[in-house]
Enzyme design. Structure first.
Site, mmCIF file in Angstrom:
data_model
loop_
_atom_site.group_PDB
_atom_site.id
_atom_site.type_symbol
_atom_site.label_atom_id
_atom_site.label_comp_id
_atom_site.label_asym_id
_atom_site.label_seq_id
_atom_site.Cartn_x
_atom_site.Cartn_y
_atom_site.Cartn_z
ATOM 1 N N GLY A 1 6.985 1.535 -4.156
ATOM 2 C CA GLY A 1 6.650 0.310 -4.854
ATOM 3 C C GLY A 1 6.049 -0.788 -3.998
ATOM 4 O O GLY A 1 5.517 -1.763 -4.521
ATOM 5 N N ASP A 2 6.114 -0.655 -2.684
ATOM 6 C CA ASP A 2 5.552 -1.660 -1.775
ATOM 7 C C ASP A 2 5.151 -0.963 -0.474
ATOM 8 O O ASP A 2 5.518 -1.387 0.626
ATOM 9 C CB ASP A 2 6.581 -2.766 -1.511
ATOM 10 C CG ASP A 2 5.959 -4.016 -0.899
ATOM 11 O OD1 ASP A 2 4.722 -4.152 -0.883
ATOM 12 O OD2 ASP A 2 6.734 -4.870 -0.407
ATOM 13 N N LEU A 3 4.427 0.144 -0.640
ATOM 14 C CA LEU A 3 4.114 1.019 0.485
ATOM 15 C C LEU A 3 2.857 0.545 1.214
ATOM 16 O O LEU A 3 1.744 0.759 0.768
ATOM 17 C CB LEU A 3 3.927 2.458 -0.010
ATOM 18 C CG LEU A 3 3.749 3.515 1.057
ATOM 19 C CD1 LEU A 3 4.968 3.602 1.960
ATOM 20 C CD2 LEU A 3 3.460 4.860 0.423
ATOM 21 N N ASN B 1 5.723 -2.163 5.959
ATOM 22 C CA ASN B 1 7.029 -1.669 5.524
ATOM 23 C C ASN B 1 7.345 -0.297 6.103
ATOM 24 O O ASN B 1 8.117 0.466 5.528
ATOM 25 C CB ASN B 1 7.117 -1.644 3.993
ATOM 26 C CG ASN B 1 7.303 -3.028 3.426
ATOM 27 O OD1 ASN B 1 7.770 -3.925 4.103
ATOM 28 N ND2 ASN B 1 6.941 -3.197 2.172
#
Length: 121
Positions: A19-21, A25
């Site tokens: 979801g926030d790749l 991260n």
């Protein structure tokens, strides 16, 4: 576009996605192995994470090659990247202000052109 949605996106079961790749991260542990952090996990189309990973620079090509060697992408993925990335760009616009607007306008125009004129879709 609504009338073409069924022909644009591959028919696949939802996948659990990060979801926030993006590169910010990913960290390495003590053994030097990559670890994903700060997830915004949800069930969605697996191509969402891969598209998002390219939004802010992407990963080394070995990452994408390894992914495709295990689960190949459907034809037309490159043309769908812009559509997948509209949502995170709009979130950035909402959170961080209008500096993102020109990029959104350009990417959305390109995204829709790519999808409507890509013969593999």
């Amino acid at each position: 576009m609504y009338s073409k949605i069924d022909s644009i996106f591959p028919k696949e079961k939802p996948s659990l996605v990060h979801g926030d790749l993006w590169s910010g991260n990913v960290i390495c542990n003590q053994e030097g192995k990559p670890c994903l952090i700060d997830p915004a996990v949800y069930y969605g189309h697996r191509e969402m994470d891969l598209a998002f990973s390219r939004l802010f620079g992407g990963f080394d090509t070995r990452f994408y090659d390894a992914y495709e060697s295990i689960i190949p992408l459907e034809p037309g993925f490159e043309s769908r990247i812009g559509i997948y990335n509209l949502y995170p760009l709009l979130v950035h616009l909402n959170l961080f202000g209008t500096a993102y607007l020109p990029g959104i306008e350009k990417k959305s125009s390109n995204a829709f052109s790519n999808v409507f004129f890509d013969p593999s879709i």
